[in-house]
Design a protein around this motif. Structure first.
Motif, mmCIF file in Angstrom:
data_model
loop_
_atom_site.group_PDB
_atom_site.id
_atom_site.type_symbol
_atom_site.label_atom_id
_atom_site.label_comp_id
_atom_site.label_asym_id
_atom_site.label_seq_id
_atom_site.Cartn_x
_atom_site.Cartn_y
_atom_site.Cartn_z
ATOM 1 N N PHE A 24 -0.047 5.518 3.250
ATOM 2 C CA PHE A 24 -0.723 4.216 2.599
ATOM 3 C C PHE A 24 -0.552 3.550 3.986
ATOM 4 O O PHE A 24 -1.665 2.833 4.240
ATOM 5 C CB PHE A 24 0.079 3.586 1.725
ATOM 6 C CG PHE A 24 -0.172 2.053 1.336
ATOM 7 C CD1 PHE A 24 -1.536 1.837 0.565
ATOM 8 C CD2 PHE A 24 0.345 1.001 1.942
ATOM 9 C CE1 PHE A 24 -1.801 0.538 0.313
ATOM 10 C CE2 PHE A 24 -0.103 -0.260 1.611
ATOM 11 C CZ PHE A 24 -0.968 -0.553 0.909
ATOM 12 N N GLU A 25 0.637 3.330 4.778
ATOM 13 C CA GLU A 25 0.470 2.575 6.002
ATOM 14 C C GLU A 25 -0.448 3.076 7.056
ATOM 15 O O GLU A 25 -1.195 2.309 7.740
ATOM 16 C CB GLU A 25 2.040 2.604 6.665
ATOM 17 C CG GLU A 25 2.824 1.675 6.046
ATOM 18 C CD GLU A 25 4.212 1.973 6.767
ATOM 19 O OE1 GLU A 25 4.234 1.797 7.936
ATOM 20 O OE2 GLU A 25 5.338 1.847 6.131
ATOM 21 N N LYS A 26 -0.705 4.407 7.236
ATOM 22 C CA LYS A 26 -1.898 4.932 7.856
ATOM 23 C C LYS A 26 -3.041 4.360 7.571
ATOM 24 O O LYS A 26 -4.028 3.910 8.373
ATOM 25 C CB LYS A 26 -1.671 6.337 8.114
ATOM 26 C CG LYS A 26 -2.612 6.978 9.151
ATOM 27 C CD LYS A 26 -2.548 8.392 9.415
ATOM 28 C CE LYS A 26 -3.226 9.145 10.097
ATOM 29 N NZ LYS A 26 -4.851 9.128 9.964
ATOM 30 N N ARG A 27 -3.524 4.756 6.366
ATOM 31 C CA ARG A 27 -4.754 4.193 5.804
ATOM 32 C C ARG A 27 -4.779 2.764 6.079
ATOM 33 O O ARG A 27 -5.853 2.244 6.417
ATOM 34 C CB ARG A 27 -4.913 4.482 4.339
ATOM 35 C CG ARG A 27 -6.098 4.136 3.618
ATOM 36 C CD ARG A 27 -7.078 5.230 4.133
ATOM 37 N NE ARG A 27 -8.433 5.108 3.735
ATOM 38 C CZ ARG A 27 -9.588 4.951 4.258
ATOM 39 N NH1 ARG A 27 -9.670 5.228 5.869
ATOM 40 N NH2 ARG A 27 -10.613 4.492 3.501
ATOM 41 N N TYR A 28 -3.774 1.890 5.767
ATOM 42 C CA TYR A 28 -4.020 0.370 6.107
ATOM 43 C C TYR A 28 -4.057 -0.002 7.438
ATOM 44 O O TYR A 28 -5.069 -0.786 7.720
ATOM 45 C CB TYR A 28 -2.619 -0.182 5.443
ATOM 46 C CG TYR A 28 -2.608 -1.664 5.808
ATOM 47 C CD1 TYR A 28 -3.044 -2.734 4.958
ATOM 48 C CD2 TYR A 28 -1.725 -1.984 6.901
ATOM 49 C CE1 TYR A 28 -3.107 -4.043 4.998
ATOM 50 C CE2 TYR A 28 -1.758 -3.639 7.121
ATOM 51 C CZ TYR A 28 -2.561 -4.402 6.376
ATOM 52 O OH TYR A 28 -2.136 -5.807 6.768
#
Length: 147
Positions: A24-28
């Motif tokens: 999620f953090e990478k995608r964000y």
């Protein structure tokens, strides 16, 4: 073994949650970076658009000034035209009055010429009569001298 299995399940869940958080953090971060890149590109276009808008506004302002000046010129020309029309009407009226005066003067001159002819004829007649009287008097004097 049930306790160990539960611990394994909890650890697996924690690992799954951590992996999901990392994804999620990478995608964000990817989405945020794409958005920042898009925003940077958009700012360049936005500045160009704002420059073009300002250029058109300046042209429009210049055109408005030209239109205002042209309107002033048209109003001035209309005013001058009205003044010239008024002067033309005054001149036309004066010409008509002067023509009437000229016609009256011509008629007066014709009358005076006729009066002059009449007086000239009267004068000739009077001279003739005077000459005839003088001739008669001379004849009478000659006749008296002869008698």
């Amino acid at each position: 073994m049930d306790g160990k299995e539960d611990d394994l399940k909890v650890n697996n869940n924690n690992n799954n949650n951590n992996q999901i958080g990392i994804i999620f953090e990478k995608r964000y971060t990817d989405i945020k970076n794409e958005f920042t890149s898009f925003q940077n590109l958009f700012e360049i276009y936005q500045l160009e658009i704002e420059k073009k808008i300002q250029k058109f506004e300046n042209q429009l302002s210049g055109n408005k000034e030209i239109i205002i000046e042209l309107n002033r010129n048209v109003q001035q020309e209309q005013s001058e035209k009205q003044h010239l029309i008024k002067q033309f009407k005054e001149i036309h009226t004066m010409v008509v009055l002067m023509k009437n005066k000229l016609d009256a003067s011509e008629k007066e001159i014709k009358l005076l010429n006729l009066k002059n002819e009449e007086l000239t004829l009267d004068l000739q007649l009077l001279r003739q009569q005077q000459q005839q009287q003088q001739q008669q008097q001379q004849q009478q004097q000659q006749q008296q001298h002869q008698q």
